[in-house]
Design a protein around this motif. Structure first.
Motif, short mmCIF file in Angstrom:
data_model
loop_
_atom_site.label_atom_id
_atom_site.label_comp_id
_atom_site.label_asym_id
_atom_site.label_seq_id
_atom_site.Cartn_x
_atom_site.Cartn_y
_atom_site.Cartn_z
N ASN A 177 7.64 3.75 -10.50
CA ASN A 177 7.37 2.39 -10.02
C ASN A 177 8.37 1.98 -8.93
OD1 ASN A 177 5.72 0.09 -10.08
ND2 ASN A 177 7.18 -1.02 -11.35
N LEU A 178 8.72 2.95 -8.09
CA LEU A 178 9.71 2.70 -7.04
C LEU A 178 9.15 2.90 -5.63
CD1 LEU A 178 12.84 4.45 -8.65
CD2 LEU A 178 12.38 1.99 -8.48
N ALA A 179 8.55 4.06 -5.39
CA ALA A 179 8.07 4.36 -4.02
C ALA A 179 6.92 3.44 -3.65
CB ALA A 179 7.63 5.81 -3.93
N PRO A 180 6.99 2.78 -2.47
CA PRO A 180 5.88 1.92 -2.02
C PRO A 180 4.61 2.74 -1.87
CG PRO A 180 7.86 1.54 -0.71
CD PRO A 180 8.11 2.79 -1.51
N THR A 181 3.65 2.49 -2.72
CA THR A 181 2.38 3.23 -2.69
C THR A 181 1.21 2.26 -2.81
OG1 THR A 181 2.83 3.68 -5.04
CG2 THR A 181 3.21 5.49 -3.50
N ALA A 182 1.01 1.73 -4.01
CA ALA A 182 -0.06 0.74 -4.19
C ALA A 182 0.19 -0.50 -3.34
CB ALA A 182 -0.19 0.36 -5.67
N SER A 183 1.46 -0.90 -3.23
CA SER A 183 1.78 -2.11 -2.47
C SER A 183 1.49 -1.94 -0.98
CB SER A 183 3.25 -2.50 -2.67
OG SER A 183 4.12 -1.46 -2.25
N THR A 184 1.76 -0.76 -0.43
CA THR A 184 1.47 -0.55 0.99
C THR A 184 -0.03 -0.42 1.22
OG1 THR A 184 1.95 1.81 0.62
CG2 THR A 184 3.69 0.47 1.61
N LEU A 201 -2.17 -2.87 3.66
CA LEU A 201 -3.04 -2.33 4.71
C LEU A 201 -4.45 -2.90 4.59
CD1 LEU A 201 -3.33 -0.33 7.05
CD2 LEU A 201 -3.91 1.43 5.37
N VAL A 202 -4.96 -3.00 3.38
CA VAL A 202 -6.30 -3.54 3.16
C VAL A 202 -6.33 -5.02 3.56
CG1 VAL A 202 -8.04 -4.10 1.42
CG2 VAL A 202 -6.91 -1.87 1.38
N MET A 203 -5.29 -5.77 3.23
CA MET A 203 -5.22 -7.17 3.63
C MET A 203 -5.23 -7.29 5.16
SD MET A 203 -5.12 -10.37 2.79
CE MET A 203 -4.47 -10.68 1.14
N GLY A 204 -4.52 -6.40 5.83
CA GLY A 204 -4.52 -6.40 7.29
C GLY A 204 -5.90 -6.12 7.85
N ASP A 205 -6.60 -5.17 7.23
CA ASP A 205 -7.97 -4.88 7.67
C ASP A 205 -8.88 -6.07 7.44
OD1 ASP A 205 -7.31 -2.32 8.47
OD2 ASP A 205 -8.00 -1.35 6.63
N ALA A 206 -8.68 -6.78 6.31
CA ALA A 206 -9.50 -7.95 6.02
C ALA A 206 -9.29 -9.02 7.08
CB ALA A 206 -9.15 -8.49 4.64
N LEU A 207 -8.04 -9.23 7.49
CA LEU A 207 -7.75 -10.19 8.55
C LEU A 207 -8.44 -9.78 9.85
CD1 LEU A 207 -3.92 -10.78 8.01
CD2 LEU A 207 -5.74 -12.46 7.63
N ALA A 208 -8.27 -8.51 10.22
CA ALA A 208 -8.81 -8.03 11.49
C ALA A 208 -10.33 -8.14 11.55
CB ALA A 208 -8.38 -6.57 11.72
N VAL A 209 -11.00 -7.76 10.48
CA VAL A 209 -12.47 -7.78 10.48
C VAL A 209 -12.99 -9.22 10.42
CG1 VAL A 209 -14.54 -7.08 9.23
CG2 VAL A 209 -12.66 -5.47 9.52
N LYS A 262 8.59 1.07 5.10
CA LYS A 262 7.17 1.36 4.88
C LYS A 262 6.30 0.19 5.31
CE LYS A 262 8.11 5.32 2.89
NZ LYS A 262 9.61 5.22 2.94
N SER A 263 6.80 -1.04 5.09
CA SER A 263 6.04 -2.21 5.54
C SER A 263 5.92 -2.22 7.06
CB SER A 263 6.74 -3.50 5.07
OG SER A 263 6.67 -3.64 3.67
N GLY A 264 6.92 -1.68 7.72
CA GLY A 264 6.85 -1.58 9.18
C GLY A 264 5.78 -0.63 9.63
N HIS A 265 5.67 0.50 8.92
CA HIS A 265 4.61 1.46 9.27
C HIS A 265 3.23 0.83 9.08
CE1 HIS A 265 7.44 4.66 9.86
NE2 HIS A 265 7.87 4.63 8.62
N ILE A 266 3.07 0.10 7.98
CA ILE A 266 1.80 -0.59 7.74
C ILE A 266 1.57 -1.66 8.79
CG2 ILE A 266 0.50 -2.02 6.13
CD1 ILE A 266 0.78 0.93 5.29
N GLY A 267 2.64 -2.41 9.12
CA GLY A 267 2.52 -3.45 10.13
C GLY A 267 2.12 -2.91 11.48
N ASN A 268 2.65 -1.74 11.82
CA ASN A 268 2.30 -1.11 13.09
C ASN A 268 0.81 -0.81 13.15
OD1 ASN A 268 2.74 0.09 15.60
ND2 ASN A 268 4.59 1.11 14.90
N LYS A 269 0.28 -0.32 12.04
CA LYS A 269 -1.15 -0.01 11.99
C LYS A 269 -1.98 -1.28 12.05
CE LYS A 269 -5.31 1.07 10.23
NZ LYS A 269 -6.35 0.09 9.83
N ILE A 270 -1.54 -2.33 11.34
CA ILE A 270 -2.27 -3.60 11.37
C ILE A 270 -2.31 -4.16 12.79
CG2 ILE A 270 -2.20 -6.02 10.62
CD1 ILE A 270 -1.13 -5.01 7.92
#
Length: 324
Positions: free
Chosen positions: A152-159, A163-171, A54-62
């Motif tokens: 408290n197992l499936a990556p949801t809030a953490s992903t 993603l929001v942190m990635g957007d913060a970096l980009a902007v 899941k982190s990879g999917h988020i990383g791809n978007k970032i």
């Protein structure tokens, strides 16, 4: 409680958990965030984003967001990286690695190679004491109190937080680089936004023999023939010096029919619309659309610096070009 009510209740709970997680992320916009931005801003090569699952999917978007906002970036799958794709990383690059645990084997196995390449490493983890965060030059804390998943197992809030942190970096980088709408359009030429920001009137206007044009003394009959041949629902009307003095449209024709005039003897300057709305060829097509919508008209005459018509366009041209 019905099943439908359960669906709604559970959906709202997920949003509340993730909203709280994003709000808590503000504490991580600190010196580490500034240091990470500085590393990325100073990068002379590309930003290489790495993540698994899941982190990879988020990383791809970032990576995609960074690339489209002025910071060249691409995503590398850590599994592929250990089988040759690490050769894509150069000494001028910066690596951004995502792992909520900070212990993802496929990611941590790359750390010795990254160190040997002497490439700056920014980590984005939910565990500031993890192997990945300790190894990184800068760690961005994306920890959450709990996932939105009831187990408290499936990556949801953490992903979501990553993603929001990635957007913060980009902007933040976008603003530091002075990235403009024109820059954005150049990286999105195929989209509707790119067309609105790049396409100019001169790119879509009818000109030369395709532009409907008559002199002010032309009869109404011949003017209608010109309109019919050029198929724009209008014709420009010019004086003896070739300057625009009016326009005759389908709407003018309907109003003229009610007057019972002799079409063969009536000159067009007696029934045309005087002082029509015009635009310059170098203006954005989106500005032409705005002008048409503001004045509730379907056609525009394109003029040069001395008010001579050099082209024409109508709403259909804007629709065809994808501006509308």
């Amino acid at each position: 409680m019905s099943q439908a009510e359960d669906f709604v209740k559970n959906g709202i709970q997920v949003i509340e958990v993730e909203k709280a997680a994003v709000a808590a992320l503000q504490k991580s916009i600190d010196k580490n965030f500034a240091d990470a931005c500085q590393l990325l801003f100073n990068c002379q090569g590309r930003i290489v984003v790495i993540g698994m699952g899941k982190s990879g999917h988020i990383g791809n978007k970032i990576a995609a967001t960074l690339a489209s906002t002025g910071s060249p970036a691409f995503f590398v799958h850590p599994g592929e990286a250990s089988h040759g794709d690490l050769g894509m990383i150069t000494a001028d690059d910066v690596v951004l690695a995502l792992s909520n645990s900070g212990e993802t084997a496929e990611v941590t196995s790359l750390l010795p190679v990254i160190k040997r390449l002497n490439v700056p490493l920014i980590s984005m983890t939910g565990n500031p004491k993890s192997t990945l965060s300790k190894f990184a030059n800068v760690n961005l804390d994306t920890s959450v109190d709990k996932e939105a998943c009831p187990m408290n197992l499936a990556p949801t809030a953490s992903t979501t937080v990553a993603l929001v942190m990635g957007d913060a970096l980009a902007v933040a980088l976008l603003q530091a680089r002075g990235f403009t709408e024109d820059d954005f359009a150049l990286s999105h030429p195929g989209g509707s936004l790119g067309r609105k920001l790049l396409l100019k009137v001169e790119d879509i206007m009818h000109h030369g023999e395709l532009m409907p044009l008559v002199s002010e003394t032309t009869s109404l009959t011949n003017s209608l023939l010109e309109m019919t041949e050029k198929r724009l629902g209008m014709t420009c009307v010019v004086n003896a010096e070739g300057k625009l003095i009016g326009i005759f449209t389908d709407g003018d024709l309907r109003r003229t029919l009610a007057k019972g005039l002799d079409f063969s003897s009536t000159p067009i300057n007696q029934v045309m619309t005087h002082s029509p709305k015009t635009i310059n060829a170098g203006k954005l097509a989106a500005e032409a659309l705005q002008l048409m919508e503001t004045h509730a008209i379907n056609a525009l005459v394109v003029v040069d610096e001395v008010e001579k018509p050099i082209g024409a366009l109508n709403m259909h041209d804007l629709l065809k070009a994808g501006v509308v």
